[in-house]
Scaffold this active site. Structure first.
Site, PDB file in Angstrom:
ATOM      1  CB  CYS A 132      -0.893  -0.009   1.236  1.00  0.00           C
ATOM      2  SG  CYS A 132      -1.986   1.420   1.355  1.00  0.00           S
ATOM      3  CG  HIS A 140      -5.640  -2.544  -0.974  1.00  0.00           C
ATOM      4  ND1 HIS A 140      -4.589  -3.082  -0.268  1.00  0.00           N
ATOM      5  CD2 HIS A 140      -5.412  -1.201  -1.008  1.00  0.00           C
ATOM      6  CE1 HIS A 140      -3.775  -2.099   0.118  1.00  0.00           C
ATOM      7  NE2 HIS A 140      -4.242  -0.954  -0.331  1.00  0.00           N
ATOM      8  CD  GLU A 141      -6.609   1.064  -3.925  1.00  0.00           C
ATOM      9  OE1 GLU A 141      -6.720   2.102  -3.243  1.00  0.00           O
ATOM     10  OE2 GLU A 141      -5.526   0.464  -4.068  1.00  0.00           O
TER      11      GLU A 141
HETATM   12 NI    NI Z   1      -3.700   1.055  -0.088  1.00  0.00          NI
END
Ligand code: NI
Length: 177
Positions: free
Chosen positions: A100, A142-143
């Site tokens: 990330c 994830h986003e």
């Molecule tokens: Ni991220």
């Protein structure tokens, strides 16, 4: 066009619940998206959520086109996804490594649903409705987690599989995030 600073883990702005976008196709929204694209490309990321640049709105972007950091990954179309809603299909999860831009230099093994339907809107307010799987589904989860104040380390179930990228993958150029 401007690449913006990406907030890093520990910044409380990454922990907020982001707010829904209520107006589409506005100069402000287009400017935000241009900054997000510039920032994501400058950092060689596959996705970015607005809260990562300190904007508390439910806006994410992602795209995967032969990213050197994810040589095995299938291509994912360049997407602007606003006010997303996720529906997990069949309930099966698989683990894989994630990084990330807000957690630079680290990777962790994260379980994610394999099959996913997502809906939402693009910047013009046009409806998006896709059913996807595997890496595409992982990127979206994830986003969209960023919109609920969730960073991937919070999803790791085996903390032994969380560490510095250069230690986990010595000699491999897998990028900084
Ligand atoms: Ni991220």
């Amino acid at each position: 066009m401007a690449s913006r600073e990406v907030l890093r883990m520990g910044d409380s702005r990454l922990l907020r619940i982001a707010e829904e976008v209520t107006e589409f196709n506005t100069p402000e929204l287009h400017a935000l998206l241009q900054d997000m694209r510039d920032t994501m490309h400058a950092m060689n990321g596959v996705g970015l959520a607005a809260p990562q640049i300190g904007v508390n709105l439910r806006v994410v972007i992602f795209e995967v086109s032969a990213n050197p950091r994810y040589p095995e990954a299938e291509a994912v179309p360049q997407t602007v996804l606003i006010n997303p809603k996720l529906t997990f299909l069949k309930g099966r999860k698989e683990e894989d490594w994630e990084g990330c831009l807000s957690v630079p230099g680290m990777r962790g093994m994260v379980p994610r649903y394999v099959n996913l339907r997502y809906t939402g809107f693009n910047e013009l307010g046009e409806k998006i409705d896709r059913t996807v799987s595997n890496f595409h589904a992982r990127v979206v989860q994830h986003e969209c987690d960023h919109l609920d104040g969730i960073l991937y380390p919070m999803r790791i179930t085996n903390m032994r599989k969380f560490g510095y990228t250069d230690i986990l993958f010595p000699g491999q150029d897998v990028g900084d995030d």
